[in-house]
Design a protein around this motif. Structure first.
Motif, PDB file in Angstrom:
ATOM      1  N   PHE A  10       0.848  -1.190   0.000  1.00 36.30           N
ATOM      2  CA  PHE A  10       0.000   0.000   0.000  1.00 36.30           C
ATOM      3  C   PHE A  10       0.887   1.245   0.000  1.00 36.30           C
ATOM      4  CE2 PHE A  10      -2.235  -3.391   2.219  1.00 36.30           C
ATOM      5  CZ  PHE A  10      -3.465  -3.405   1.578  1.00 36.30           C
ATOM      6  N   PRO A  11       1.602   1.517  -1.095  1.00 36.21           N
ATOM      7  CA  PRO A  11       2.563   2.626  -1.095  1.00 36.21           C
ATOM      8  C   PRO A  11       1.917   4.005  -0.973  1.00 36.21           C
ATOM      9  CG  PRO A  11       2.340   1.723  -3.299  1.00 36.21           C
ATOM     10  CD  PRO A  11       1.536   0.849  -2.374  1.00 36.21           C
ATOM     11  N   ASN A  12       2.536   4.850  -0.146  1.00 38.47           N
ATOM     12  CA  ASN A  12       2.210   6.266  -0.019  1.00 38.47           C
ATOM     13  C   ASN A  12       0.719   6.552   0.202  1.00 38.47           C
ATOM     14  OD1 ASN A  12       3.229   8.880   0.201  1.00 38.47           O
ATOM     15  ND2 ASN A  12       2.643   9.346  -1.902  1.00 38.47           N
ATOM     16  N   PRO A  39      -7.199   0.574   3.111  1.00 35.07           N
ATOM     17  CA  PRO A  39      -6.608   1.888   2.878  1.00 35.07           C
ATOM     18  C   PRO A  39      -7.641   2.975   3.197  1.00 35.07           C
ATOM     19  CG  PRO A  39      -6.805   0.652   0.810  1.00 35.07           C
ATOM     20  CD  PRO A  39      -7.371  -0.189   1.899  1.00 35.07           C
ATOM     21  N   ILE A  40      -7.150   4.141   3.571  1.00 33.21           N
ATOM     22  CA  ILE A  40      -8.008   5.275   3.927  1.00 33.21           C
ATOM     23  C   ILE A  40      -7.688   6.435   2.980  1.00 33.21           C
ATOM     24  CG2 ILE A  40      -8.599   6.934   5.750  1.00 33.21           C
ATOM     25  CD1 ILE A  40      -9.350   4.125   6.557  1.00 33.21           C
ATOM     26  N   LYS A  41      -8.720   7.079   2.436  1.00 33.95           N
ATOM     27  CA  LYS A  41      -8.507   8.255   1.592  1.00 33.95           C
ATOM     28  C   LYS A  41      -7.894   9.368   2.430  1.00 33.95           C
ATOM     29  CE  LYS A  41     -12.434   7.350  -1.411  1.00 33.95           C
ATOM     30  NZ  LYS A  41     -13.737   7.841  -1.853  1.00 33.95           N
ATOM     31  N   ASP A  42      -7.049  10.173   1.810  1.00 31.57           N
ATOM     32  CA  ASP A  42      -6.384  11.265   2.527  1.00 31.57           C
ATOM     33  C   ASP A  42      -7.376  12.162   3.258  1.00 31.57           C
ATOM     34  OD1 ASP A  42      -4.007  10.278   1.573  1.00 31.57           O
ATOM     35  OD2 ASP A  42      -3.611  11.944   0.200  1.00 31.57           O
ATOM     36  N   GLU A  43      -8.478  12.486   2.606  1.00 29.31           N
ATOM     37  CA  GLU A  43      -9.449  13.406   3.208  1.00 29.31           C
ATOM     38  C   GLU A  43     -10.213  12.776   4.380  1.00 29.31           C
ATOM     39  OE1 GLU A  43     -11.321  11.765  -0.626  1.00 29.31           O
ATOM     40  OE2 GLU A  43      -9.394  12.642  -0.076  1.00 29.31           O
ATOM     41  N   ASP A  44     -10.188  11.456   4.500  1.00 23.34           N
ATOM     42  CA  ASP A  44     -10.885  10.765   5.588  1.00 23.34           C
ATOM     43  C   ASP A  44      -9.953  10.310   6.710  1.00 23.34           C
ATOM     44  OD1 ASP A  44     -13.233  11.014   4.118  1.00 23.34           O
ATOM     45  OD2 ASP A  44     -12.964   9.069   3.142  1.00 23.34           O
ATOM     46  N   ALA A  45      -8.651  10.551   6.567  1.00 23.65           N
ATOM     47  CA  ALA A  45      -7.657  10.020   7.507  1.00 23.65           C
ATOM     48  C   ALA A  45      -7.840  10.548   8.925  1.00 23.65           C
ATOM     49  CB  ALA A  45      -6.251  10.323   7.005  1.00 23.65           C
ATOM     50  N   ASN A  46      -8.080  11.836   9.080  1.00 20.07           N
ATOM     51  CA  ASN A  46      -8.219  12.416  10.420  1.00 20.07           C
ATOM     52  C   ASN A  46      -9.416  11.820  11.160  1.00 20.07           C
ATOM     53  OD1 ASN A  46      -7.192  14.184  12.389  1.00 20.07           O
ATOM     54  ND2 ASN A  46      -8.770  15.699  11.893  1.00 20.07           N
ATOM     55  N   LYS A  47     -10.545  11.722  10.489  1.00 17.04           N
ATOM     56  CA  LYS A  47     -11.748  11.153  11.097  1.00 17.04           C
ATOM     57  C   LYS A  47     -11.517   9.675  11.457  1.00 17.04           C
ATOM     58  CE  LYS A  47     -16.653  10.410  10.326  1.00 17.04           C
ATOM     59  NZ  LYS A  47     -17.763  10.522   9.389  1.00 17.04           N
ATOM     60  N   ALA A  48     -10.893   8.932  10.552  1.00 17.83           N
ATOM     61  CA  ALA A  48     -10.624   7.516  10.795  1.00 17.83           C
ATOM     62  C   ALA A  48      -9.645   7.336  11.943  1.00 17.83           C
ATOM     63  CB  ALA A  48     -10.086   6.861   9.528  1.00 17.83           C
ATOM     64  N   THR A  56      -6.303  -0.864  16.913  1.00 19.49           N
ATOM     65  CA  THR A  56      -6.158  -0.475  15.511  1.00 19.49           C
ATOM     66  C   THR A  56      -5.639   0.953  15.446  1.00 19.49           C
ATOM     67  OG1 THR A  56      -8.405   0.395  15.266  1.00 19.49           O
ATOM     68  CG2 THR A  56      -8.076  -1.958  14.815  1.00 19.49           C
ATOM     69  N   MET A  57      -5.083   1.305  14.299  1.00 21.29           N
ATOM     70  CA  MET A  57      -4.555   2.656  14.134  1.00 21.29           C
ATOM     71  C   MET A  57      -4.463   2.986  12.655  1.00 21.29           C
ATOM     72  SD  MET A  57      -1.337   4.272  16.011  1.00 21.29           S
ATOM     73  CE  MET A  57      -1.101   6.025  15.992  1.00 21.29           C
ATOM     74  N   VAL A  58      -4.571   4.270  12.363  1.00 21.07           N
ATOM     75  CA  VAL A  58      -4.369   4.765  11.005  1.00 21.07           C
ATOM     76  C   VAL A  58      -2.960   5.335  10.957  1.00 21.07           C
ATOM     77  CG1 VAL A  58      -5.092   6.456   9.290  1.00 21.07           C
ATOM     78  CG2 VAL A  58      -6.811   5.282  10.670  1.00 21.07           C
ATOM     79  N   TYR A  59      -2.179   4.888   9.973  1.00 20.17           N
ATOM     80  CA  TYR A  59      -0.792   5.345   9.848  1.00 20.17           C
ATOM     81  C   TYR A  59      -0.457   5.443   8.368  1.00 20.17           C
ATOM     82  CZ  TYR A  59       3.721   6.046  12.178  1.00 20.17           C
ATOM     83  OH  TYR A  59       4.864   6.599  12.715  1.00 20.17           O
ATOM     84  N   HIS A  60       0.426   6.368   8.030  1.00 21.85           N
ATOM     85  CA  HIS A  60       0.779   6.582   6.626  1.00 21.85           C
ATOM     86  C   HIS A  60       1.963   5.702   6.240  1.00 21.85           C
ATOM     87  CE1 HIS A  60       1.793   8.602   2.863  1.00 21.85           C
ATOM     88  NE2 HIS A  60       0.549   9.060   2.893  1.00 21.85           N
ATOM     89  N   THR A  61       1.845   5.030   5.104  1.00 20.67           N
ATOM     90  CA  THR A  61       2.885   4.104   4.679  1.00 20.67           C
ATOM     91  C   THR A  61       4.127   4.812   4.142  1.00 20.67           C
ATOM     92  OG1 THR A  61       1.850   3.875   2.497  1.00 20.67           O
ATOM     93  CG2 THR A  61       1.268   2.237   4.183  1.00 20.67           C
ATOM     94  N   GLY A  62       4.087   6.124   4.079  1.00 17.11           N
ATOM     95  CA  GLY A  62       5.277   6.882   3.716  1.00 17.11           C
ATOM     96  C   GLY A  62       6.308   6.889   4.835  1.00 17.11           C
ATOM     97  N   ASN A  63       5.886   6.503   6.034  1.00 19.15           N
ATOM     98  CA  ASN A  63       6.794   6.440   7.185  1.00 19.15           C
ATOM     99  C   ASN A  63       7.545   5.117   7.164  1.00 19.15           C
ATOM    100  OD1 ASN A  63       6.042   8.944   8.562  1.00 19.15           O
ATOM    101  ND2 ASN A  63       4.061   7.940   8.800  1.00 19.15           N
ATOM    102  N   LYS A  64       8.877   5.204   7.187  1.00 18.52           N
ATOM    103  CA  LYS A  64       9.703   3.996   7.133  1.00 18.52           C
ATOM    104  C   LYS A  64       9.460   3.108   8.354  1.00 18.52           C
ATOM    105  CE  LYS A  64      14.397   2.396   6.545  1.00 18.52           C
ATOM    106  NZ  LYS A  64      15.800   2.759   6.312  1.00 18.52           N
TER     107      LYS A  64
END
Length: 81
Positions: A10-12, A39-48, A56-64
């Motif tokens: 699930f890149p970036n 995956p979560i859309k960028d605009e829905d990330a904060n709410k999720a 569970t947690m929402v985290y961005h895959t851009g983080n190594k």
């Protein structure tokens, strides 16, 4: 699966995951293994992020690395007059 594998599948993008394994390094929780939920859309990330259930947690895959900083002191309370 390892966080590295989730990043490759699930890149970036933001990803809702179930945390399966982690370890502590000082005041940081380092997540080692996750089970991707969706995956979560960028605009829905904060709410999720704020509605994620325990474990569970929402985290961005851009983080190594998947790092959760632990706060030991309580949040400062604001008093209204």
């Amino acid at each position: 699966m390892k966080w590295k594998e989730a990043r490759e599948l699930f890149p970036n993008q933001f990803l809702l995951v179930s945390i399966l394994d982690y370890h502590y390094e000082g005041d940081k929780k380092i997540v080692d293994e996750v089970a991707p939920i969706r995956p979560i859309k960028d605009e829905d990330a904060n709410k999720a992020f704020f509605s994620a259930e325990e474990g569970t947690m929402v985290y961005h895959t851009g983080n190594k690395n998947f790092v959760i900083h632990i706060r030991k002191d309580p949040l400062m309370k604001v008093r209204r007059i």
